[in-house]
Design an enzyme around this catalytic site. Structure first.
Site, short mmCIF file in Angstrom:
data_model
loop_
_atom_site.label_atom_id
_atom_site.label_comp_id
_atom_site.label_asym_id
_atom_site.label_seq_id
_atom_site.Cartn_x
_atom_site.Cartn_y
_atom_site.Cartn_z
N HIS A 146 54.19 62.84 2.54
CA HIS A 146 53.82 63.79 3.59
C HIS A 146 52.52 63.39 4.28
O HIS A 146 52.38 63.49 5.48
CB HIS A 146 53.69 65.17 2.95
CG HIS A 146 53.36 66.26 3.91
ND1 HIS A 146 54.33 66.93 4.62
CD2 HIS A 146 52.18 66.80 4.28
CE1 HIS A 146 53.75 67.83 5.39
NE2 HIS A 146 52.45 67.77 5.20
N HIS A 150 57.66 72.76 8.59
CA HIS A 150 57.31 73.55 7.41
C HIS A 150 58.60 73.96 6.72
O HIS A 150 58.84 75.12 6.44
CB HIS A 150 56.45 74.77 7.80
CG HIS A 150 55.21 74.87 6.98
ND1 HIS A 150 54.69 76.04 6.52
CD2 HIS A 150 54.37 73.90 6.53
CE1 HIS A 150 53.60 75.81 5.82
NE2 HIS A 150 53.38 74.52 5.82
#
Lengths: 752, 78
Positions: free
Chosen positions: A54, A102
C-alpha cells in the site's frame, strides 16, 4: 522493556516477528543490511508499514513509471510523487485532484470505512495548500440483491454522506456499479478536488536545519494500528473477516476545523513543508518529510499528544488515528502558528526538529529507539518485477462472443427490453444514493449527478470553472485490460467534454487482485500500458493516482477495475451543456460517431444473459479527441441545448435519461437494425440536442473534424412519450416508474 | 418478566467524537475536573422466561452492538 538502538546492537540474534508484520525474509535481511544491525522493534514497525504494498508500490512501481515518461505538460504545476498533482487552469488558479481507495476498511466497517476514505483524500488535497471544494465517489458492489450488498451499500453511502456533508463539501458525481465479482470485496474509491492560487502551492518536505516539526489536529490513539499492512495488503480468507482488525473512526467536525486552521496558516505563510497523516501515520509523515528536505530529523516521541496513555512507541508510530497533520515551521513562526491553532482549538505540539544529519532519530523516555536513514524507509523499499502471465481463461472468454445470444425480434420485445434495462440495477436511477449527499452546498455546483460530469464554478466574476468525471468498466477490462483502461479513459474524457469543458489532466485509482498472481499482474501491466498510451494520444498528463491490490476473496480476484478521473476546464460555466432535453424550442436530435454491432462486455449481455465474453468495443482515441474538440467549440459558441454521452446501455439508455431529466418526450427514427442501434455500446459517440436553426452550423463543425453525424429525430415537448418510429412508444410515466423504482425497492428508505 | 440490560460502548482504542464533544463542552459550562468522557448506548429488554443468556448475547452482538468497533456488557435482572 524498551527496545533501544543500543539494545538492538547488543542482541543481534533476538528473534523478531517480521513475517507477522508482512515482511518477507529477504526484506528483513535488507533492513539489517541497511542498518548494519538488527532493527529495533520501532524501526521494524516503521519499515514494515512503509514497505507494505500500500505504501511502497513495490509491485506497481516498475509499471507506473510510464506515467512519468509522458511528454511534459505545460499545465502540470506539480506532478506525480507529491500528495496530489496540481494543474494550471488559468487566471492564476490551480486545481488539484486525486482518487484513493478505501476498499477493505469499507468492507469491514462500511460506514466508518467509507467516511474515513473521504477524510483521507480531503487531507491529501488540503496538504497541497488547496481548499477542498468537492468530492466524488466511484463505488462497486456485489449483486444489488445479495444480502451482503444490503449490509455494505447503505453503510458506505451513509458514511460518505455523513462525513462529506459535515465538511460542507458537495459530492458532485461518481458511479454505482453492481457486479458479482465485487461481492466480498466492494470498491470504495474517493476523489477530492481542491483549488488554490498558484503561489499557495505547498509541498511535503522538511527543509532548513533548526526548523520545528509540529504535529497538530486530533490526538493519537490506538486505532487502525497496522491497518495499512493488515487491511490493505492481506486478502480476506474465503470464510470472511474472521480476524477483524481495528478500524478507525473519523470525526468530520475535527476535520472541518483542521481544514480552516490549515488554510489560515497557509494564508499567513507559516509552513515550510506540510504532510497529512494517513496510512502509516507518523512513520510515513516523518520519513517522507525528512527524505524530501534537508535529510535529517530528530523527534521526541514522548511529546505526541495521546488519547490512550498506555500506547507503546511502536503503536504511536503506526497509529492511523484520523484528522492529524504534520508541519515544518521556522522557529520564528512557531508562536504565530500556535496562536492560530489555539484560536481553532486545534491541539498542536512541537515534536521535533529538522537537521542535516541524514538520519531520522526518535527518542522515547530519553532513550534512542529509532536511528535510520529516512530515505531507506520512505523510498528505499523493495521493487519487484513480478511475473506476468496472460490469464488462462482469457481465450475462452474472448471466444465467447455475445453474437450468439438471443436478441429481441419483435417491437414488443424491444419495448419490454428497454424498460427492463432502464430498471436494471446498473442503469437505473441512482437518486437513492446521491440524494444522501449534499450536492449543492457552497453554491458553486453547476452540474452534479446524473449529469455526464460534475461542474464547479471557481471564479464568480469570470465564470471560470472545472468539470470532473470518473469512469471504469471492470467487464471491458477483464476481457481486454489494455483496451478496458483506454475505454475508461475515453469515457471520462468524453464525459468532461460533453459538458463543454476542455479535458486537461488525468488521475487514476487502479483496483486489482493480488499482484502475486501472475494473471492479475498481467492485467495490471496491460491496463497501465493502455492508460499511458491513451494519455499520450489525448495529450493529457497523469497527475497522480493510487494502486489498490489484493482486491479478492480467496483466490478469486475482482474484475480488474481501473477507475479513471479526468479534469477539464471551462472558461465560463454559464456556457455548460446539460443533458436534459426540452430546454430550447424546436430541438432536433443528432448522434455523433459510429454505431457498430458491439456487445462484448455490454450491459445488455450482462443484465439479460449474465454473459461476459467477446471483445470490448473498439477504441479510437483520435476520434475521441475530434469529438471533444467539437463538443467544447459547440458549447463555447452556444450551439447545443443538450448533450449526453453514449456508453452503458447505449442509445436507449441515453434517450431514457435525457427525456426523463427534462420531462419531455422525443421521437426517433432508426436506420438499420433497431436492436443494435438502441443497445450497442460502441465508444466515441454522443447524443446531442439543438435548435433546428443551428443544425447547419453544427454539422459543418462536425464535418470539419471528420466526425460522422446522423439525424436521429426530434424532441417532442407536447408528447410525454419516447417513441421509436415504426417500433414502439413508451409513456414517460411508465419509463420513470421503471427507471426510479429499483433502488428504493431494494434498499428501502435511506438512512443508517 | 425478566429484564435484560445491555450497555454498548465503543472499544477503548476507538475514537469517540461525541464523548470528546461533551468533554469540550464541560469547562465552557463551568464544570472543571473532568478528564475524559466516553459515551455509549443503554438498552433495556423485557424477555419471556426461560432466559437464554447465550441467545441474548448473539442478539446483542448481531443488532445492538457493532462488534467491529463496539463492545457490550449484558446483565439479566430478575
Amino acid at each position: 522493556m524498551i527496545d533501544t538502538v543500543e539494545r538492538a546492537r547488543d542482541t543481534p540474534d533476538h528473534p523478531q516477528p517480521y513475517s507477522e508484520l508482512g515482511l518477507k525474509s529477504e526484506e528483513y535481511h535488507r533492513i539489517r543490511d541497511i542498518l548494519g544491525r538488527r532493527p529495533t522493534s520501532s524501526e521494524l514497525a516503521m519499515y514494515s508499514v512503509m514497505w507494505s504494498e500500500h505504501c511502497s508500490y513495490k509491485s506497481s512501481k516498475v509499471h507506473l513509471r510510464q506515467f512519468g515518461d509522458l511528454p511534459r505538460s505545460e499545465v502540470l504545476l506539480v506532478g506525480i510523487g507529491e500528495n496530489a498533482g496540481v494543474v494550471d487552469i488559468g487566471d492564476g488558479y490551480a486545481v488539484t485532484f486525486k482518487i484513493e481507495s478505501h476498499n477493505h476498511p469499507s468492507y469491514v466497517e462500511p460506514y466508518q470505512g467509507a467516511a474515513t476514505g473521504v477524510g483521507g483524500i480531503v487531507r491529501d488535497i488540503l496538504t497541497m495548500g488547496a481548499r477542498p471544494i468537492a468530492v466524488m465517489d466511484p463505488l462497486r458492489f456485489g449483486p444489488a440483491d445479495a444480502p451482503d450488498t444490503q449490509r455494505v451499500l447503505p453503510g458506505v453511502v451513509a458514511g460518505i454522506g455523513g462525513y462529506g456533508n459535515c465538511l460542507g463539501l458537495p459530492n458532485i458525481g461518481g458511479e454505482v456499479v453492481f457486479d458479482d465479482s465485487y461481492l466480498g470485496n466492494p470498491l470504495v474509491n474517493a476523489l477530492c478536488v481542491g483549488v488554490m492560487r498558484h503561489e499557495d502551492i505547498r509541498l511535503a518536505k522538511a527543509s532548513g536545519p533548526g526548523n520545528q516539526v509540529i504535529l497538530f489536529g486530533a490526538r493519537t490513539g490506538g486505532d487502525g494500528i497496522g491497518g495499512v499492512s493488515v487491511l490493505a495488503s492481506e486478502t480476506f480468507a474465503a470464510d470472511g473477516p474472521a480476524k477483524r482488525p481495528s478500524v478507525q473512526v473519523g470525526d468530520p467536525f475535527t476535520e472541518k476545523v483542521l481544514i480552516e486552521c490549515c488554510l489560515e496558516i497557509f494564508a499567513a505563510d507559516l509552513v515550510v513543508g506540510i504532510q497529512d497523516l494517513g496510512g502509516a501515520g507518523l512513520s510515513c509523515a516523518t520519513t517522507e518529510l525528512s527524505s524530501a528536505g534537508s535529510g535529517g530529523m530528530h523527534v521526541v516521541l514522548d511529546r505526541v499528544p495521546l488519547r490512550d496513555e498506555t500506547l507503546a512507541p511502536e503503536e504511536i508510530l503506526m497509529s492511523e488515528s484520523q484528522e492529524r497533520m504534520c508541519a515544518v515551521v521556522t522557529p520564528s513562526d512557531v508562536d504565530r502558528f500556535m496562536q492560530i491553532c489555539a484560536r481553532w482549538e486545534v491541539t498542536a505540539t512541537v515534536i521535533g526538529e529538522v537537521n542535516e544529519s541524514g538520519r531520522l532519530t526518535i527518542d522515547w523516555h530519553g532513550e534512542r529507539i529509532v536511528d535510520v536513514p529516512p530515505r531507506t524507509v520512505a523510498h528505499g523499499g523493495p521493487v519487484y518485477e513480478r511475473p506476468l502471465a496472460r490469464p488462462l481463461d482469457l481465450d475462452d472468454l474472448t471466444a465467447g462472443d455475445p453474437g450468439r445470444l438471443p436478441r429481441p425480434s419483435t417491437s414488443e420485445d424491444l419495448q419490454v427490453l428497454l424498460l427492463r434495462m432502464a430498471a436494471s440495477p446498473n442503469l437505473c436511477d441512482k437518486t437513492w444514493v446521491t440524494e444522501q449527499y449534499d450536492r449543492y452546498v457552497q453554491g458553486n455546483t453547476v452540474l452534479a449527478q446524473p449529469e455526464d460530469a460534475g461542474v464547479l464554478r471557481i471564479d464568480e466574476q469570470t465564470g471560470l470553472g472545472v468539470a470532473v468525471a470518473t469512469d471504469g468498466n471492470g467487464r471491458f477490462t477483464r476481457l481486454e485490460p489494455y483496451a478496458g483502461a483506454q475505454l475508461a479513459l475515453a469515457e471520462a474524457y468524453r464525459n468532461v467534454a460533453t459538458t463543454g469543458a476542455r479535458p486537461l489532466a488525468v488521475t487514476n485509482c487502479l483496483n486489482f487482485g493480488s499482484p502475486e498472481d501472475p494473471a492479475v499482474m498481467w492485467q495490471f501491466a496491460e491496463a497501465v500500458r493502455g492508460l499511458a498510451d491513451g494519455c499520450r494520444v489525448l495529450g493529457l498528463p497523469v497527475t497522480g493516482g493510487n494502486v489498490s491490490f489484493y482486491n479478492q476473496t480467496g483466490d478469486t480476484a475482482i474484475n480488474p477495475t481501473p477507475i479513471i478521473g479526468v479534469l477539464g476546464v471551462m472558461t465560463d460555466v454559464a456556457r455548460r451543456t446539460p443533458m436534459a432535453f426540452g430546454t430550447a424550442p424546436d430541438e432536433v436530435l443528432l448522434v455523433l460517431g459510429e454505431t457498430r454491432d458491439e456487445f462484448g462486455g455490454s450491459e445488455w449481455a450482462w443484465s439479460e444473459h449474465h454473459h461476459l465474453g467477446g471483445r470490448p468495443p473498439a477504441v479510437d482515441l483520435g476520434r475521441e479527441r475530434a469529438l471533444a474538440e467539437i463538443l467544447v467549440t459547440a458549447a463555447e459558441q452556444g450551439l447545443l441545448s443538450a448533450a449526453h454521452d453514449l456508453s452503458d446501455g447505449g442509445l436507449a439508455q441515453a434517450l431514457v435519461e435525457c427525456c426523463l431529466r427534462g420531462d419531455v418526450g422525443a421521437e426517433v427514427r432508426l436506420t438499420g437494425d433497431p436492436f443494435v442501434n438502441l443497445f450497442s455500446e460502441s465508444a466515441g459517440r454522443v447524443l446531442v440536442a439543438l435548435p433546428a436553426q443551428r443544425r447547419a452550423r453544427f454539422t459543418e463543425l462536425c464535418e470539419a473534424h471528420a466526425v460522422p453525424v446522423a439525424e436521429l429525430g426530434t424532441v417532442r415537448p407536447e408528447h410525454a412519450t419516447l417513441t421509436v418510429a415504426g417500433q414502439f412508444g413508451v409513456p414517460l410515466g411508465e419509463l420513470r416508474a421503471a427507471f426510479t423504482g429499483t433502488l428504493p425497492a431494494l434498499f428501502g428508505s435511506p438512512g443508517r | 418478566m425478566p429484564r435484560v440490560v445491555v450497555d454498548v460502548m465503543l472499544k477503548p482504542e476507538i475514537l469517540d467524537p461525541q464523548g470528546s464533544a461533551i468533554l469540550g463542552a464541560l469547562p465552557r459550562l463551568g464544570f472543571d475536573g473532568v478528564n475524559s468522557v466516553r459515551q455509549g448506548k443503554h438498552f433495556e429488554l423485557e424477555v419471556s422466561e426461560p432466559v437464554d443468556e447465550a441467545r441474548l448475547r448473539v442478539l446483542a452482538d448481531t443488532l445492538l452492538a457493532n462488534s467491529v468497533i463496539e463492545e457490550f456488557t449484558l446483565r439479566v435482572l430478575p
